[in-house]
Structures are given as structure tokens and as C-alpha cells.
Design a protein around this motif. Structure first.
Motif, mmCIF file in Angstrom:
data_model
loop_
_atom_site.group_PDB
_atom_site.id
_atom_site.type_symbol
_atom_site.label_atom_id
_atom_site.label_comp_id
_atom_site.label_asym_id
_atom_site.label_seq_id
_atom_site.Cartn_x
_atom_site.Cartn_y
_atom_site.Cartn_z
ATOM 1 N N ASN A 176 -11.198 3.819 -2.760
ATOM 2 C CA ASN A 176 -11.129 2.489 -3.372
ATOM 3 C C ASN A 176 -9.717 1.895 -3.315
ATOM 4 O O ASN A 176 -9.220 1.325 -4.293
ATOM 5 N N TYR A 177 -9.056 2.018 -2.156
ATOM 6 C CA TYR A 177 -7.657 1.575 -2.077
ATOM 7 C C TYR A 177 -7.483 0.068 -2.220
ATOM 8 O O TYR A 177 -6.435 -0.392 -2.667
ATOM 9 N N GLN A 178 -8.489 -0.723 -1.863
ATOM 10 C CA GLN A 178 -8.351 -2.177 -1.965
ATOM 11 C C GLN A 178 -7.985 -2.614 -3.379
ATOM 12 O O GLN A 178 -7.136 -3.490 -3.576
ATOM 13 N N THR B 73 0.819 -1.217 0.000
ATOM 14 C CA THR B 73 0.000 0.000 0.000
ATOM 15 C C THR B 73 0.849 1.262 0.000
ATOM 16 O O THR B 73 0.374 2.330 0.387
ATOM 17 N N GLN B 74 2.087 1.179 -0.479
ATOM 18 C CA GLN B 74 3.017 2.282 -0.278
ATOM 19 C C GLN B 74 2.629 3.588 -0.952
ATOM 20 O O GLN B 74 3.072 4.659 -0.533
ATOM 21 N N SER B 75 1.793 3.580 -1.984
ATOM 22 C CA SER B 75 1.354 4.833 -2.612
ATOM 23 C C SER B 75 -0.062 5.204 -2.188
ATOM 24 O O SER B 75 -0.662 6.127 -2.753
ATOM 25 N N LEU B 76 -0.597 4.518 -1.160
ATOM 26 C CA LEU B 76 -1.983 4.695 -0.757
ATOM 27 C C LEU B 76 -2.075 5.132 0.703
ATOM 28 O O LEU B 76 -1.155 4.917 1.485
ATOM 29 N N ASP B 77 -3.200 5.727 1.061
ATOM 30 C CA ASP B 77 -3.500 6.056 2.454
ATOM 31 C C ASP B 77 -4.611 5.130 2.905
ATOM 32 O O ASP B 77 -5.754 5.234 2.452
ATOM 33 N N ILE B 78 -4.291 4.186 3.800
ATOM 34 C CA ILE B 78 -5.292 3.244 4.301
ATOM 35 C C ILE B 78 -5.673 3.540 5.744
ATOM 36 O O ILE B 78 -6.435 2.790 6.355
#
Length: 394
Positions: free
Chosen positions: A232-234, A214-219
């Protein structure tokens, strides 16, 4: 190192490490009497065995040669691996760690194997280059503070840990804890790719892979980092970046004490008295690495729980070895893989001799468990970097 003859398997690893530190080679006799160690006879070694309560046998040179000849036979699933260097050990762990927090530091201390504590500042300044072996303390690399929010968000220790983590991230030049933890995970990834050995337990295993995916995402939900998540990060997870896991579904609810579908804890239906996992058997002569990592005096090891107890078999990558499993429940407990020039081992569960470890429980007293098979698996990993590398057969 068999079940009948050794009174303290755990401290025997400490004797072996001590011998290596004295620049004496040791032969690890894979699959011979529980994975015994053949040490040179030196008076100081014998005294250490007596002091530490480790069982040993004195044998002649002729008897040693006979054992090695037996082991070398093609008909025997055994091998003798030379250990020649005491690995330099780092434990990734925050300051203020409680005694119950980490099985590895407890067993290293009990076995009298020296280690150094490092944390984010040291990792980000490339201190990992100084070490042969790295253990990841029970850690959350996703920036969600272990998903303890629902049960402990008002607890003084939780508030203090969050404040400390935020201050550390700021001091290191990061806006969020999740960004700083990702940078640490990436440094550890580089360490392994360059030839390092990483051993992780419990939530450090799956949270590490989740951070890489998930390194380019905010979870992280607002209670963790002050803002919302990536839409919609999944569907945007990059499983090619992970070490061990694939196709997992993240747990979005901040009040659920779980990171993803990797972990089997909530899906387990095994009574405590039947909770065991089986160690795989490998060819000692052709597959020495998994054979070393599985050396034990029993093939059946007691199960134990943790935030991350075990791994869903269908979410373990096909190039990762499952070295210990509970087949009836479809779960992997102990896995190993190669990444670049290095190696990693993930071990599910928190403490091999504390079945349902909870926050605030008293620490395990290893004097009560000197022959623990579950703890032996940890120490196999500690000695693995000491092995002389064999040329690959062609």
C-alpha cells in the motif's frame, strides 16, 4: 535578440558567456528587443561575433544611455539586469550517453558554453559544491530504469545499462539502484537548499520528485530490484518532501511507460500543428527572475514530446510558478520554484526541435535551428546564476 535582427539567438548566449568569462560585465535588457544583451565594445568581442555568426549592432555611449533611460521608465515593462560572473556548469549525465539523449548538452556545445560532466560518484562525494548550475540529464531517480521494461528489456543497451547501474550502486555501498539514486536525489536537494540552481528536463523532473516522496518506501517491482514492493505504498507518499508536485498517483504497472499521473503525455489530444505553449509575462522591475527565465523573441513556443511531456496543473504546488502553459489542455510545460536558498526549473519534453523523439533517432542539428525559442528557454536558465542579486524591496 528580437526575431527580425538576430540570425543566431543560441550562439548569442555563448558570446555573452564568453564575455563574462573574460571578467567583463554584461547588461541583460529584459523585454527590450527580445531580451537583448548590452556588451562593452571590445575588439575581441566583435571578432567573436563575426566568427560565430552572431548578429550585433555597434552603438555610441549616448545611444546606450538613451536605451537604459527608456528601460528605467516606470511606464515600461523592462529592466536592465547586470550579469557579472560566468557560472560554473555541471551536467549530471552517465558515461556513454548518446547524442540524442540530452538537449542541454547539445545546446551548450552548440553555443560554445563550457560545462563539466558529473555523475553519481561525484554527487555523493559533494562535488556539487564546486558548481553554480546543475542540469539533470534525462534520468530515472526511482530505480526503474526509465520504465523501458516492456519495449526494451531484451535490448542489449537496456541490459547493459541495468548491469552498469547495479555495479555502480554496489561499488558505492548500496544494495539497490533505487537506494543509490535516492541518495543522489537527496544530495541534489541539499545542493539546491544551500543556494544552488537546478535545471531538469523530461523524466528527470517527475522521477526526482517521486524519489523524494517515496524515500522510505520500495516502489520497484521484482524485475527492477529482485524483491517486492512496500504494501500500500501509494497511501504513504510524503508530498512535503517534493520540490514541485503534489497529490500524484504512481503508475504501478512495470510495463507501462509512465511514472505517475504528473505527466500529461497519455492524456494529450493536441494535433502537432496546434501544439504550442504560451510564455507568461511578468513585471520586469518587480519579478526579474521569471522575467529573465522567459526572455524570448516570441511568446508562443512550439510544443514537443518526451517521456515526461508536461505536468498536470492540479498537481503542481501552489508556490511553484507556471511560466509556460497550454491552457486549453490544462497542462504546465515550464515551471520554476524556490527551495531554501536555491532555485529549480523543470521543463517538460525531451528536445525542443524534435517533436516525437524516440530511442535511436538521429541527433538534432542545431545549425538548422539557430533561432529556436524552445532552446532559448534552456539558455536563459544557464545565464540566470550570473545575475547580480538585487536587494529585496521592503
Amino acid at each position: 535578440m528580437d526575431a527580425e535582427s538576430q540570425k543566431n539567438h543560441l550562439k548569442a548566449y555563448g558570446i555573452t558567456y564568453w564575455t563574462l568569462h573574460k571578467q567583463e560585465n554584461v547588461k541583460w535588457l529584459l523585454n527590450y528587443r527580445g531580451g537583448s544583451f548590452l556588451l562593452p565594445y571590445i575588439d575581441a568581442i566583435e571578432k567573436e561575433c563575426l566568427i560565430r555568426g552572431v548578429s550585433y549592432e555597434l552603438i555610441s555611449d549616448a545611444e546606450a544611455e538613451a536605451i537604459l533611460l527608456e528601460i528605467s521608465s516606470p511606464s515600461k515593462n523592462m529592466d536592465a539586469v547586470i550579469l557579472e560572473k560566468a557560472p560554473k556548469i555541471a551536467v549530471y549525465s552517465p558515461s556513454g550517453k548518446q547524442p540524442w539523449d540530452d538537449a542541454v548538452t547539445m545546446v551548450l556545445t552548440y553555443a560554445e558554453i563550457p560545462y563539466e560532466i558529473i555523475y553519481d560518484t561525484e554527487v555523493l562525494s559533494d562535488a556539487l559544491l564546486l558548481y553554480d548550475w546543475l542540469h539533470l540529464h534525462h534520468e530515472d531517480f526511482t530505480g526503474q530504469y526509465g520504465k523501458f521494461y516492456r519495449a526494451y528489456r531484451n535490448a542489449a543497451w537496456y541490459i547493459e545499462q541495468q548491469q552498469t547501474a547495479e555495479k555502480l550502486a554496489t561499488s558505492l555501498g548500496y544494495d539497490k539502484v533505487s537506494e543509490e539514486k535516492l541518495a543522489v536525489a537527496q544530495k541534489i536537494r541539499e545542493y539546491v537548499l544551500g543556494g544552488g540552481f537546478m535545471f531538469a528536463m523530461c523524466s528527470a523532473t517527475d522521477s526526482f520528485d517521486i524519489a523524494l516522496a517515496t524515500q522510505s518506501l520500495d516502489i520497484c517491482e521484482p524485475m527492477f530490484d529482485g524483491d517486492g514492493t512496500t504494501s500500500n505504498y501509494q497511501s504513504q507518499l510524503d508530498y512535503s518532501k517534493t520540490f514541485a508536485f503534489k497529490d500524484f498517483i504512481l503508475e504501478r504497472d512495470p510495463k507501462v511507460y509512465e511514472f505517475s499521473s504528473i505527466d500529461m503525455t497519455q492524456r494529450r489530444k493536441i494535433p502537432k500543428e496546434l501544439d504550442y505553449f504560451t510564455l507568461m509575462e511578468y513585471s520586469a522591475k518587480w519579478d526579474p527572475i521569471p522575467t529573465m527565465l522567459n526572455q524570448n523573441h516570441t511568446a508562443l513556443v512550439k510544443g514537443f514530446m518526451g517521456q515526461t511531456t508536461s505536468y498536470s496543473r492540479d498537481q503542481v504546488k501552489s508556490n511553484v510558478l507556471v511560466m509556460g502553459e497550454n491552457k486549453s489542455n490544462g497542462e504546465a510545460r515550464y515551471i520554476h520554484g524556490i527551495k531554501g536558498q536555491g532555485f529549480f526549473t523543470f521543463y517538460g519534453g525531451h528536445d525542443p526541435e524534435d517533436y516525437t523523439h524516440r530511442v535511436g533517432d538521429p541527433k538534432t542539428e542545431l545549425d538548422l535551428h539557430p533561432t529556436s525559442p524552445g532552446y532559448r528557454l534552456i539558455l536563459n536558465n544557464v545565464l540566470f546564476p550570473a545575475a547580480r542579486k538585487k536587494k529585496q524591496k521592503t
